[in-house]
Each structure stands twice: as C-alpha cells, then as structure tokens.
Design an enzyme around this catalytic site. Structure first.
Site, mmCIF file in Angstrom:
data_model
loop_
_atom_site.group_PDB
_atom_site.id
_atom_site.type_symbol
_atom_site.label_atom_id
_atom_site.label_comp_id
_atom_site.label_asym_id
_atom_site.label_seq_id
_atom_site.Cartn_x
_atom_site.Cartn_y
_atom_site.Cartn_z
ATOM 1 C CE1 TYR B 156 44.988 40.525 31.886
ATOM 2 C CE2 TYR B 156 45.386 38.555 33.200
ATOM 3 C CZ TYR B 156 45.693 39.350 32.112
ATOM 4 O OH TYR B 156 46.684 38.971 31.260
ATOM 5 C CD1 TRP B 158 44.545 35.334 28.792
ATOM 6 C CD2 TRP B 158 44.090 34.716 26.698
ATOM 7 N NE1 TRP B 158 45.603 35.706 28.005
ATOM 8 C CE2 TRP B 158 45.364 35.330 26.719
ATOM 9 C CE3 TRP B 158 43.603 34.237 25.487
ATOM 10 C CZ2 TRP B 158 46.136 35.489 25.561
ATOM 11 C CZ3 TRP B 158 44.381 34.395 24.346
ATOM 12 C CH2 TRP B 158 45.631 35.017 24.390
#
Lengths: 215, 823
Positions: B156, B158
């Site tokens: 996970y 950005w």
C-alpha cells in the site's frame, strides 16, 4: 576548450596508467582474480612502484599488507564490503559518494558537474560507454577522461579537468580517509590526491606556473 | 617533474619506473582496458520542455543535455504546488536507490537470517540478473514451503500516478499470473469511513464528488471546515492534481461566505478565508456533534420532514440522544465537558447551522482515531437533522480537502488501466480491489504477522489471519504510514524476507532484505487523467530523462520476474510500454466517441506536448451532492438497505460489535487529551504535511523549508512551551509508552493549548536499528501513535490517536543520517 595542436603535455604514460587504475578501483571493487594479481610478486612490486611514483610509499605499503592479509577470497570480500559501504551505501556515517555533484555545493546527484563532464568528453571526442550506468561526474569517469586527455596530449583539457576535480576531490578524499583510515580506499584516496598534484605540477610546467592547489 | 630518471628499487634490479609502469604494471595488476569511455562524441541535445504530470500537477521538465534542470508548472495550473522543486529533486536526491541491493546476512545465510539486523545497512550490490533470480526464487520457496498466502502483496502507498506503471497493480499482476498471495483491503486515509458509509449513505462517499465550489459561493451562507484544510492537502491528487480547490476557495472569498473552522490548528484555509476558529479537544468531535444535535432537537430546530422522508432510524437514535437509553442526555452541557468548548458555543452553533444554509465539510483525519467510524456517521446524522442535504450550498461534503473535491467534473472518458490479471473488473480505485487468496484490512498487517491463525472480526465477517513470511512492497513506505513503529519492528522480525521496490532509500527500503531500484515516473512514459474529481484533461506523462543509474521501470521489473517464473509473455502480452499507453488511450477514444466527442489520434495527442482538455457542462459546474436523491428518493434511492440515509443500521446491530453500536455513538477512545485513561498531557496531531506527500519528498530539498535543527517540526502553543521551559528551535524529545523521537520545536499560537503537531511522513531514523524502542533521530510521529484499530467493523488505523510528553533533549545530539547528505 583549446584544440591547439601545439599544446604539449609531457608524455607521462605512468600517470595515465595510474589514473586508469584508480578509475577502475573507484568504479567497482576488485574481483578475486584482480586481488590475486595484486597479491602476486609482480603485483606487489607494481603497487609499490605506483606508491613511489606518487610519493606515497607508506600508502602503497599499507595496500600491499592489506591485500596479503588472509586468503584472496577473504580480502576480496572485505574490499567489496568497503566499496559497497563507502560508495554504494546509504548511510551518511559510512557513505562517501564518488560524484562531483554531491561535493560541489549543489547538493544533489547529477548537478551541473554532469554538464561540465559531458562538455569535456565531447571535447575529447569521447562518450561514456552504454553499459556504464554512472553519470559522467563519477570519479572513475573523470579519472578516465583525465587519462584520455593526457593520452591525447591536450594540455588545456588536462588543466581544466584537473581544476574541476580538485574543486571537490580534496574534501571527498579527506572524508574517505576519515571514513576508511588506512583501509584499502583510504589509501587510494591518498593516491588520488597525489596523482592530481602531480598532474597539476606537470601542467603548471607547461602553462607557466599555474596555482598548484585548489583544495 | 622528472619522469625519465632511472631509479633503484629496493631489493630489485635497476629499472626504469616509467618503463615498468608502462609495460608491466597493467598486466601485474590485471588491468586490461578500462570499460568506461569509447571514441566518438555524442551531440549535445537542444534544450527542451517536456510535458508530464505527477501527484502535484501538470508540469514541464526542462531538459538540457540529457539532464533535467527545472520543473516548470503547466500554464493551465491555477495554483502550482510549491512542492514541485522537491519533485524534481526526487530524481537526483542523494537518497536515490542506484543499484539492486541485498542485505548481506540474507544473501549469505539465507532468508530469515539476522532479522534484528534489518535497518543497520549492511547491503551487497548485486546485478539485476542476480536480483531477479533471488526474488523469483524466494517467491517460489515461500509459496512451496508455507502456501500461497504466505506472500503478502497488499503493498500500500501513494506510488506514482499513471495507468501503466501502477506498481501495486503490476505486483499483483505478476503474482496472480504465477500463483496467489495475501492482499489488503481499504486504505490508511479513510479506513473507517469507507467501511461504515455504505451502511449509512449507500456508498463509500469519501472519494465521491461534493457540491461544487461555484455552487457554494452562490448559495452557502455558513461553510464549516471540520478537520478539513483544502489549501494543504489538495496540493496533491491520487491521479494528477488539478488544484481546483484554489479557484474554489477564491470564489468563496469573493462571495464573502462566512467560514467556521473546527480544528486544533488554525489552518491555511482558515487564514485565507478569515475564518472563525474553534478548537475542541481532539477526538471529541462526536460528543461535540451530539451536543449540537441535542440543542437542535430540544429547541425544535431540526427538520423532522427531512428525517421522515429521507432517513431511516432516527427514532432509534433519538432515545440515545436524549439519554433515555443510558441515562445521559447528550446535551450541550454534557458535550462541553468532553470537548472543552463552552456549552453556549455549542448551542450557538446549532442555532447558526439551522438558521443559515450550512455546508458541513468533514476531513478524513477526523476518522483516523479510535472509534473513527462514529464521526462520519454522526456528521451525516447532524446534517440530516438540519435537513439541507441535497440543497444548493447545504448539507455535507466529505472530500473538500482532498484532491480538490468540489472542482466540477468534466465530460470525459475514463482511462482504463493495466489490470492485476485477477479476472476482476479494474474500474474504480485500484487499491480497493479484492484479488488474492486472502485479504486483510490494510492496517492490520502488523497484527497479522504477530498472530497468524487468529480470527479477526471485520465488517460482519470473520477472517483467519494468514501466516505471512514474505512481504513485497512497491511504491509505498510502511515504515512511515503504519502506526506504532516499535510494535511493527517486533512484527517484522517474523518475516523471512522483505522486498522493497522503490526509487528512494526510504526507511522501508533500509529495512528490506532485497532492494530493487525503480524509476521515478519522470524516467518512463505513462498516461493519466488530471483531477481526481475534475477529470478535466488527459495528460501524456512523457519520459523526461533516461533512467538514472540502474533504475528500471516497474513494468520492466515485474515483467522480468514474471518471465523468470515462466509467465513473461502473459505479463506483457507481448506489448511494449508505448503499446500499452497507446491502447489505453485508444480505448478512451472509443468511449469518448460514445459521449459525442472525438479525441485526436494518439500520435497527435502524444506529440502535442499539451494536456487534452475535456468540456465542462453547466449542470456539472453547478452540481449539488444528493440533489437527485432529494428530488426523487424512490427513483434515485441510496444504496443502503432502506434506500435512505440510515441513522440506525440493522445490519450493524446484527454484528453485535461492542465497539461499533448500530447508531452514531460517543465512545471514549483508548486515550485522549483530558480523557479518563490518558497518561500523558499532550495530544499528538499527526497532520498531513504541507511540503511533502505523506513520506514522499521527505528525502528531498523541500525539507530545508521546514526542518528545524534538521528534525521534523513539533508545533506547540506558547503556554505549553512556557510551562516546560522550552524555546523556539529547541531540539525536543517527544515520548510516551510506545516510543520516543526527536523533533525541532516551533512555538506558535496557530495550534491550540494541549496539542502538539508533528506531521506524519517523517522518515524513521532509529539511533540503533537493532534496538526496539530506540530513539528516532529525525521525528517519525508513528513511533508514538497507537497501532489499535478503529473498531471491529472497519479495522481502520488510528493515526490521530496518541498522547505524549515533550522535554528538551539532553545529552549529545545524535546526527540525522536517514537522508545521506554528504559530510
């Protein structure tokens, strides 16, 4: 940069050789064959001769002893570890990145020093080989270019590049000596400083007394 | 210099040294040609401006002689992000990963060797061939020895935008084609809200369009920013930022809309709009909302007609509000005792909200706390009582602070993306997809590593936590975003292998066993849309410079691993990077034709060096959230069980969770400022930083604009500083039972008393990587926050739950080393 065919650099194949040998050392750690070669009698003699030629006999002695300590495999591993920690590593207290851009005050990789080196290489009618992933401000590429400039007897090019290198290699070598002491690369740092001194001295002879140090 | 003089070598024959070095030293030392330079100059390329895009917006990369020298904002950007210099610096910063590296203990002794040594930095450089072989071999070994679920690919973070080089999708694509893995569900931004909101309003809402800024400027009379700061976090978007919040805020300013900001920090938005600032105790929002709701009801200011027609379950919530179920009326006086604001202020808010056309804009941060599900539920309950949902300028909005929610949506095709080969549809948010053998809530990996085989409640069902031995992370930094760093370190020791693929030596990369250098998105080609909500343009994300050092694109890396595992063709489908991008574009071109538009052919688009703009209709410019539902609640029913707003959920009632009752409820968090269990006197506000994106760009030049004494800033109110004898610029130790960090003190009255602000995303820099609990020298706030989950319903993270104490650091100040600046 001057291309005056009348420019003359004293033919000094020794320094060309030393520059290229140092370039090799800074580019990648020696493999076991290279270590074995350097541990051999001819290799040890060659190292001591380099030391004498650069006025660094103690550094050469230290290198010879270091290379002879333990098996060739152990020495290779130890040198490889130091190369990774010093030049490929990530920790400030151990890493001494061999790029001009990180020492010339611009604060990041691939700074204006890269542009300068590209110009130098163009002037020498050279380029970095495609399989080399390093930017041209890597110490090894600068040393290789310096060797090539001497080989081409390009006084002005030798002078300019030596000046460029001495802007940053003084602090780089000092940091390397602090980090590695009398280790393999600490001693190479001593060789590096002496090499540049000697090249600068030689150029100064031709150019009529240029300042000897820029560290 | 005399190079021709013959000298005598001790113990040897007379030799010309020069002759010796020329002739034999090369051979003696094994030097046979230096493979660095080749004959022939490469022509100097003309300076160029190349268009691309990133989380921070559309920009041009100015390139001279193969080196990028400047990122220049695209002229169509209404408010370029000041973070752009750091974006460029991410290519060349010293924290760049240059080569594939393997931790020595792992390489020499095998998987699982010396796990305590992770982070201590003893790496070995290896070739790409070797690295790919190691990764492929380890995936195979772990799957064979422990099962498919033992590979965790819920990676996970950005990453970077782009429809092709989505490294997390590509990771799962490679693993789906070669077997399976454990995935994660949800995210760290809205972990609680996105699970409970489907029960309440029928969709996840938090990533859906709000009433537009234009509509607000024309109709809203009271704008309430509740933990919501668009002028900070709308700098960035998941796709390519459009920065539509800036003209939106400007419209509200021009309209002189009354603004109220409820926040422990006087935010940039509050200042820009000259807003009224209220600072309740953090984590007491639900109590405060209940106090307002109680006033609305007891003063008959609520809209019973709206509640009757558009909601379900108010009758079951009301007894709680009035204290008939627990003996505690949730009056303004009761709420004041919890939230710290005067009761009369709460009553006044109720009256003002009811009297004015009021928009309640709630930020994500409010739900990143223990029992965070309740905040969004209670806000919708409050908005329903006000009865303005679906009216111009009124109701509630959950995305005004994020990616310029409220910037109107253009008429556009949706760019498809490369899929994860799971066979599932890839529309919508990629990180919400559910492929994999098992899926765990994204913030529960630490709990999973520590408790394999344990059962966990999650959103009405039970999960058996899998045994995980290998974690593969691409484009994320769990050593930043996961809470309770020291618990995480304990958990990470259960892993045999941790693989990180990234462009930067983040703390996660430093704690990895295998590190693969990926390109930044400025060293590869891709394609993306502009604006998560606006969708105003499609932008060619053109390669600005060639990959530096040995970096490879994520697509190439995963293709190589897939190939090693026998699935290379299945992974690439025989298509190159540009083939994929062309295909993605042409699929959108077909869709656009169905919408009455004709996009240019791909080559024209690509070579134009401009973003492709899409039209904005009048209706879209004036969009009002839930207006269609309000107009016809039967035809446009919500996605809830009743088709209405559910202020009481029968489904949640059936789950019987003790930490998530079936209507919005005030529950004491595990710790809070002034709460019954707090052991430390200061609340930690772990805000989104102003000059980086979570932890992205922390390793860049941007840090110089905010670091104090080289550390992450710690904001503190002057009275709190005075009470501790602290001065501006001090290096302080911030600590609690979970950990300790250094920070640089910033004394400001832009933060309320009793609260300190240390932005999330500071890179973890342990003084002793082998020691759990070691002092973090830079200031990673997640050493101090709790690793608890929000509740059994959502299992979200509680990144804003934490209390701590601050003292001046005594002793010898350790240097920050995590950014590898030269000495």
């Amino acid at each position: 940069m001057s291309r005056d065919p009348m420019d003359v650099v004293p033919e000094d194949q020794d320094l060309v050789f030393v520059a290229e040998w140092l370039a090799q050392q800074f580019l990648s750690p020696p493999d076991v064959q290279h270590v074995e070669a350097a541990r051999s009698m001819p290799g040890q003699i060659a190292l001591r001769r380099i030391g004498d030629r650069l006025g660094q006999p103690a550094a050469a002695d230290a290198l010879c002893q270091l290379l002879a300590a333990g098996s060739a495999a152990d020495v290779t591993l130890a040198v490889e570890r130091r190369h990774t920690a010093l030049f490929e590593g990530i920790f400030r207290q151990r890493s001494v990145p061999p790029y001009a851009s990180l020492w010339d005050g611009t604060g990041r990789l691939c700074g204006p020093a890269v542009d300068c080196m590209r110009a130098v290489l163009r002037d020498l009618d050279m380029h970095v080989q495609a399989d080399c992933v390093e930017p041209p401000d890597h110490l090894a590429i600068q040393l290789a270019a310096l060797a090539e400039a001497m080989r081409q007897r390009r006084t002005a090019a030798v002078t300019d590049l030596t000046d460029q290198m001495r802007v940053w290699t003084g602090r780089f070598a000092a940091a390397l000596i602090r980090a590695d002491g009398v280790g393999y690369y600490g001693n190479l740092a001593r060789f590096l400083l002496s090499l540049l001194d000697r090249i600068a001295d030689g150029s100064a002879t031709v150019d009529g007394g240029r300042a000897a140090a820029a560290i | 210099m005399n190079t021709t003089k013959n000298l005598t070598m001790t113990g040897g024959p007379l030799l010309s040294k020069r002759a010796f070095l020329k002739g034999t030293a090369a051979a003696a030392l094994g030097l046979s040609g230096l493979p660095l330079l080749a004959r022939g100059a490469i022509a100097q390329a003309a300076p160029r401006k190349i268009l691309s895009g990133c989380h921070w917006g559309v920009f041009y990369g100015k390139v001279a002689d193969g080196r990028v020298t400047e990122f220049i904002p695209w002229e169509g950007d209404p408010s370029p992000s000041p973070q752009l210099p750091g974006v460029m610096d991410s290519i060349y910063s010293e924290s760049r990963i240059r080569y594939p590296m393997v931790r020595r203990a792992w390489l020499e002794q095998g998987p699982g060797a010396d796990p305590d040594g992770r982070g201590s930095g003893d790496f070995v450089r290896v070739s790409w061939d070797k690295a790919i072989e190691l990764v492929a071999g380890e995936i195979t070994r772990v799957r064979a020895q422990y099962g498919q679920q033992a590979v965790f690919a819920g990676s996970y973070g950005w990453k970077s935008p782009g429809k092709l080089h989505n490294c997390q999708t590509l990771l799962r694509r490679m693993l789906n084609l070669t077997g399976s893995y454990t995935n994660s569900s949800g995210d760290y931004s809205t972990g609680a809200a996105q699970v409970i909101l489907p029960y309440v309003s029928g969709s996840i809402e938090v990533y859906e369009q709000c009433t537009t800024w234009k509509n607000l400027a024309e109709h809203c009379e009271l704008m309430v920013f509740w933990g919501c700061n668009p002028l900070n976090s709308s700098q960035i978007s998941w796709q390519v930022a459009d920065h539509g919040a800036w003209p939106g805020i400007a419209m509200m300013k021009a309209a002189k809309t009354k603004v109220l900001c409820i926040d422990p920090v006087r935010t940039e938005t509050c200042k820009e709009l000259n807003g009224e600032w209220l600072a309740p105790r953090p984590q007491t929002d639900v109590a405060m909302m209940l106090g307002i709701a109680h006033t609305l009801y007891t003063e008959k200011l609520h809209n019973q007609d709206f509640l009757d027609r558009y909601t379900n379950g108010f009758d079951k919530f009301l007894p709680y509000l009035l204290g008939k179920t627990d003996g505690t009326p949730k009056s303004a006086d009761w709420a004041a005792g919890i939230c710290g604001l005067p009761a009369e202020t709460l009553r006044d808010l109720a009256r003002r909200f009811a009297a004015k056309r009021t928009m309640l804009a709630l930020g994500y941060s409010t739900q990143r706390q223990h029992h965070g599900e309740q905040i969004h539920w209670m806000l919708i309950t409050l908005a329903a009582m006000l009865g303005q949902i679906g009216l111009p300028g009124g109701g509630y909005g959950l995305s005004y602070h994020y990616a310029s929610g409220g910037a109107p949506t253009h008429t556009t095709p949706i760019l498809k993306a490369i899929d994860d080969a799971s066979g599932q549809a890839s529309d919508g948010a990629a990180w919400l997809s559910q492929s994999g053998a098992v899926s765990i809530p994204v913030s529960r990996l630490v709990e999973t590593l520590l408790n394999p085989g344990k059962t966990m409640q999650f959103n009405g069902h039970e999960i058996t936590l899998p045994l995980i031995k290998l974690a593969y992370w691409a484009g994320g930094n769990p050593f930043s975003h996961q809470q309770d760093r020291n618990e995480m370190l304990r958990a990470w020791r259960r892993l045999d292998t941790f693989i990180v693929q990234d462009a930067q030596w983040t703390a996660s990369a430093r704690h990895a066993d295998i590190v693969l250098p990926a390109t930044t998105s400025y060293e590869r080609n891709d394609i993306e849309q502009v604006g998560d909500y606006a969708l105003s343009h499609i932008v060619p994300m053109k390669k600005i410079v060639d990959p530096v050092f040995e970096a490879r694109s994520d697509f190439d890396i995963f293709a190589a691993i897939a190939d090693k595992l026998g699935k290379g063709y299945a992974f690439t489908q025989g298509l190159s990077e540009m083939d994929w991008i062309r295909g993605i574009y042409e699929s959108a071109k077909i869709e656009s034709r169905a919408k009455g538009m004709e996009m240019p052919v791909f080559d024209v688009f690509w070579e134009s060096n401009k973003p492709l703009e899409f039209p904005l209709g009048k209706e879209q410019a004036d969009f009002v959230r839930h207006a269609d539902f309000r107009a016809d609640p039967l035809l446009n029913a919500l996605g809830t069980a009743s088709g209405k707003f559910e202020l009481y959920s029968a489904a949640i009632e059936k789950y019987g969770y003790d930490d998530c009752p079936p209507h919005a409820t005030w529950m004491e968090p595990v710790e809070r400022l002034g709460g019954p269990t707090a052991r430390y006197p200061l609340h930690l506000a772990a805000n989104h930083p102003q000059m980086r994106l979570h932890s992205q760009l922390c390793g860049t030049v941007n840090r110089q604009s905010y670091a104090i004494a080289g550390r992450e800033p710690c904001w503190m109110h002057p009275e709190d500083a005075r009470a501790r004898g602290l001065s501006d610029g001090d290096v302080v130790r911030v600590f609690n039972d979970r950990g300790q960090i250094l920070a640089g003190l910033k004394i400001t009255d832009d933060i309320c008393r009793g609260v300190i602000r240390i932005n999330e995303g500071g890179w973890f820099d342990p003084a002793n990587a082998r020691e759990i609990g070691s002092l973090c020298r830079y200031g990673d706030v997640n050493n101090l926050t709790t690793g608890l989950s929000t509740s059994k319903l959502a299992q979200g993270n509680c990144g804003h739950t934490g209390v701590a104490e601050v003292e001046r650091f005594k002793g010898s100040l350790p240097p920050v080393v995590v950014f590898s600046q030269p000495a």
